[in-house]
Design a protein around this motif. Sequence first.
Motif, mmCIF file in Angstrom:
data_model
loop_
_atom_site.group_PDB
_atom_site.id
_atom_site.type_symbol
_atom_site.label_atom_id
_atom_site.label_comp_id
_atom_site.label_asym_id
_atom_site.label_seq_id
_atom_site.Cartn_x
_atom_site.Cartn_y
_atom_site.Cartn_z
ATOM 1 N N THR A 20 0.839 -1.194 0.000
ATOM 2 C CA THR A 20 0.000 0.000 0.000
ATOM 3 C C THR A 20 0.875 1.245 0.000
ATOM 4 O OG1 THR A 20 -0.143 0.001 2.425
ATOM 5 C CG2 THR A 20 -1.886 -1.141 1.219
ATOM 6 N N THR A 21 0.394 2.302 -0.634
ATOM 7 C CA THR A 21 1.195 3.513 -0.738
ATOM 8 C C THR A 21 1.309 4.250 0.593
ATOM 9 O OG1 THR A 21 -0.769 4.726 -1.492
ATOM 10 C CG2 THR A 21 0.691 3.828 -3.179
ATOM 11 N N MET A 22 0.377 4.008 1.530
ATOM 12 C CA MET A 22 0.498 4.589 2.864
ATOM 13 C C MET A 22 1.545 3.863 3.698
ATOM 14 S SD MET A 22 -0.515 6.979 4.936
ATOM 15 C CE MET A 22 -2.131 7.666 4.611
ATOM 16 N N GLY B 102 -3.183 -0.644 -4.185
ATOM 17 C CA GLY B 102 -2.961 -0.298 -2.785
ATOM 18 C C GLY B 102 -2.843 1.188 -2.517
ATOM 19 N N SER B 103 -3.279 2.016 -3.459
ATOM 20 C CA SER B 103 -3.121 3.462 -3.290
ATOM 21 C C SER B 103 -4.269 4.098 -2.529
ATOM 22 C CB SER B 103 -2.994 4.136 -4.658
ATOM 23 O OG SER B 103 -4.178 3.951 -5.410
ATOM 24 N N ASN B 104 -5.337 3.353 -2.322
ATOM 25 C CA ASN B 104 -6.511 3.916 -1.652
ATOM 26 C C ASN B 104 -6.939 3.060 -0.471
ATOM 27 O OD1 ASN B 104 -8.409 6.138 -1.811
ATOM 28 N ND2 ASN B 104 -9.970 4.615 -2.251
ATOM 29 N N GLY C 136 -9.019 -1.152 -12.262
ATOM 30 C CA GLY C 136 -10.247 -1.713 -11.703
ATOM 31 C C GLY C 136 -10.807 -0.907 -10.545
ATOM 32 N N ALA C 137 -9.942 -0.170 -9.854
ATOM 33 C CA ALA C 137 -10.408 0.647 -8.731
ATOM 34 C C ALA C 137 -11.015 1.964 -9.199
ATOM 35 C CB ALA C 137 -9.254 0.923 -7.776
ATOM 36 N N SER D 166 1.522 8.153 1.007
ATOM 37 C CA SER D 166 0.193 8.563 1.470
ATOM 38 C C SER D 166 -0.861 7.813 0.680
ATOM 39 C CB SER D 166 0.014 10.074 1.271
ATOM 40 O OG SER D 166 -0.211 10.379 -0.099
ATOM 41 N N ALA D 167 -2.103 8.103 0.974
ATOM 42 C CA ALA D 167 -3.214 7.546 0.202
ATOM 43 C C ALA D 167 -3.827 8.631 -0.667
ATOM 44 C CB ALA D 167 -4.262 6.947 1.130
ATOM 45 N N GLY D 168 -3.018 9.620 -1.023
ATOM 46 C CA GLY D 168 -3.541 10.747 -1.789
ATOM 47 C C GLY D 168 -4.391 11.631 -0.887
#
Length: 399
Positions: free
Chosen positions: A12-14, A52-54, A123-124, A250-252
């Motif tokens: 994940t980006t977080m 994994g960015s969100n 897909g997200a 981060s998660a943006g």
Amino acid sequence: MSEETVALSALTTMQVGGVPERMVTATTQAELIEAARDLWDDDGAWLVLAGGSNTVASDEPFEGTVLRVATRGIEVLPTDAAAPDRVRVRVQAGEPWDELVAYTVDRGWSGIEALSGIPGSTGAAPVQNIGAYGQELDSSLVSIDFLDYLSGEVSRVPAAELELGYRTSALKQGRQGIVLTVELELHDTAGEQAVLGGALAQPIAYAQLATALGVQLGDRVSVQQVRDAVLALRASKGMVLNAEDRDTASAGSFFTNPIVRENFARSLPAAAPRWPLVPDARDEAVPLGAAAEGSPLDAFLAHQAELTAATVDVRAAASNESLVKLSAAWLIENAGIRRGFSLPGSRAAISSKHTLAITNTGGASAEEVAQLARFVQGRVQAEFGVILHPEPVLVGLEL
């Protein structure tokens, strides 16, 4: 299909999250369908993860199976003779979103160029109805291929049935299953003669982007110029993944821009940015309590009502009442929270570039991220009476 379990912090980006009990990685659509059906037959806990960015996951072990979507592929569909200036592509869910955008820009296809640099998987994209700099996915989305959790069957779901709205969809609000492919319709502008060279993008619809390009709203420049400008803007805010920049861990945007009733918006300081909204048929509002008792929407609206009488979802407002979108970043900053802020001893911080992002400065725990998010929510509610809602999916965490 493979089974190799690693911590969610590595996926994940977080960069937070514990080790799940089991992890299955699917690299083809057939593997993805098979793995999902096997999981659902077992009736255990499951989590779908792609880019994994969100996703912000607890550091505690996930007690179930994580299904990683690693399918790849972009298929250009046959051209419709009745629409020679349009091109359709069907994209596998695990295809990285920004690689898809780069692919379309390279070919002179416009429609998603302003969505450059958004991390995560294709897909997200319809789950969130991703949007940025004047474009949203729903303007290009035709349909998805969807594996339904309840029936276990695959069906093609038209975009009109996904109830796409501001950072939301029927998929986000309770329709369970897995997006297998995404079909988009783009403008084939490669044959157009652009004054500035290259295929023309769609008309510029966002003031900050127009300023960065040195043009007026509604002007058209090349798709490559738009992509380059958007990537530069996002990078300046720490919104383009960069291993050397901790602000990008981060998660943006952690919070969505609140949607409130117009009457409430008038009570805010005059300097507070606001944009009038006109709900369309997909977001037609219903009175509180109008949903069937016990439905996901009913539970959601009840939760909203408990939180605040001011902050609303589009569908939670009376249909005859005007709605206004506020700037979450402005509310955070004017509640006294500045860029780079962190709680004492915490390794989670507000981005040094953008107050809407919570970042992992190095070794932060998921609970530290959640504590900071709660603090931000509390300050904004105390100062302005508005509840900020998280944009990322929270796994094993509560705000």
